[in-house]
Scaffold this motif. Structure first.
Motif, PDB file in Angstrom:
ATOM      1  N   GLU A  26      39.579  42.809  30.154  1.00  0.00           N
ATOM      2  CA  GLU A  26      39.739  41.474  30.859  1.00  0.00           C
ATOM      3  C   GLU A  26      39.119  40.168  30.353  1.00  0.00           C
ATOM      4  O   GLU A  26      39.431  39.237  30.247  1.00  0.00           O
ATOM      5  CB  GLU A  26      39.967  40.946  31.660  1.00  0.00           C
ATOM      6  N   LYS A  27      37.657  40.092  30.101  1.00  0.00           N
ATOM      7  CA  LYS A  27      37.154  39.362  29.107  1.00  0.00           C
ATOM      8  C   LYS A  27      37.776  39.113  27.964  1.00  0.00           C
ATOM      9  O   LYS A  27      37.544  38.445  26.517  1.00  0.00           O
ATOM     10  CB  LYS A  27      35.427  39.520  29.310  1.00  0.00           C
ATOM     11  N   ALA A  30      40.594  37.518  27.513  1.00  0.00           N
ATOM     12  CA  ALA A  30      40.635  35.898  26.863  1.00  0.00           C
ATOM     13  C   ALA A  30      39.519  35.178  25.480  1.00  0.00           C
ATOM     14  O   ALA A  30      39.964  34.547  25.441  1.00  0.00           O
ATOM     15  CB  ALA A  30      39.701  35.471  27.683  1.00  0.00           C
ATOM     16  N   LYS A  36      48.666  36.558  21.038  1.00  0.00           N
ATOM     17  CA  LYS A  36      48.747  36.429  22.381  1.00  0.00           C
ATOM     18  C   LYS A  36      50.476  36.077  23.733  1.00  0.00           C
ATOM     19  O   LYS A  36      50.677  36.656  24.680  1.00  0.00           O
ATOM     20  CB  LYS A  36      47.995  35.503  23.568  1.00  0.00           C
ATOM     21  N   ALA A  45      47.199  42.948  29.607  1.00  0.00           N
ATOM     22  CA  ALA A  45      47.049  41.917  30.881  1.00  0.00           C
ATOM     23  C   ALA A  45      47.781  42.279  32.248  1.00  0.00           C
ATOM     24  O   ALA A  45      46.662  41.919  33.078  1.00  0.00           O
ATOM     25  CB  ALA A  45      47.305  40.191  30.309  1.00  0.00           C
TER      26      ALA A  45
END
Length: 94
Positions: A26-27, A30, A36, A45
């Motif tokens: 998850e990090k 980012a 994206k 995601a």
């Protein structure tokens, strides 16, 4: 240490990180990814969030993350272990 074999991710901005858990994945999402808005990125995601909430299995979510990173060419190749190098040398023809 995470549950999964670590993936080496190299972002567009040159930063890199090791990812071996759902929270690390998850990090990593980012970070600076080329696209994206890509379907595989968005699916990763969604599945990572679902795994965190207990709705999806962590294995499925991590595989989706790996697929998204592979499609966007962010995975660094893994170096083979010393044991694998020895086996390769033993099985190679003379």
């Amino acid at each position: 240490m995470g549950k999964f074999l670590p993936l080496s991710i190299c972002f567009v901005d040159g930063r890199s990180m090791q990812v071996s858990s759902i929270s690390e994945a998850e990090k990593a999402l980012a970070g600076h990814w080329p696209k994206k808005e890509a379907d595989a990125y968005r699916e990763a995601a969604r599945l990572l969030a679902a795994a965190r909430d207990g709705i999806c299995t962590p294995d499925t979510a991590f595989l989706a993350f790996e697929k998204a990173a592979r499609q966007q060419c962010l995975l660094k190749p893994r170096k083979s272990s010393a044991g694998l190098r020895i086996l390769d040398s033993l099985s190679a023809p003379n």
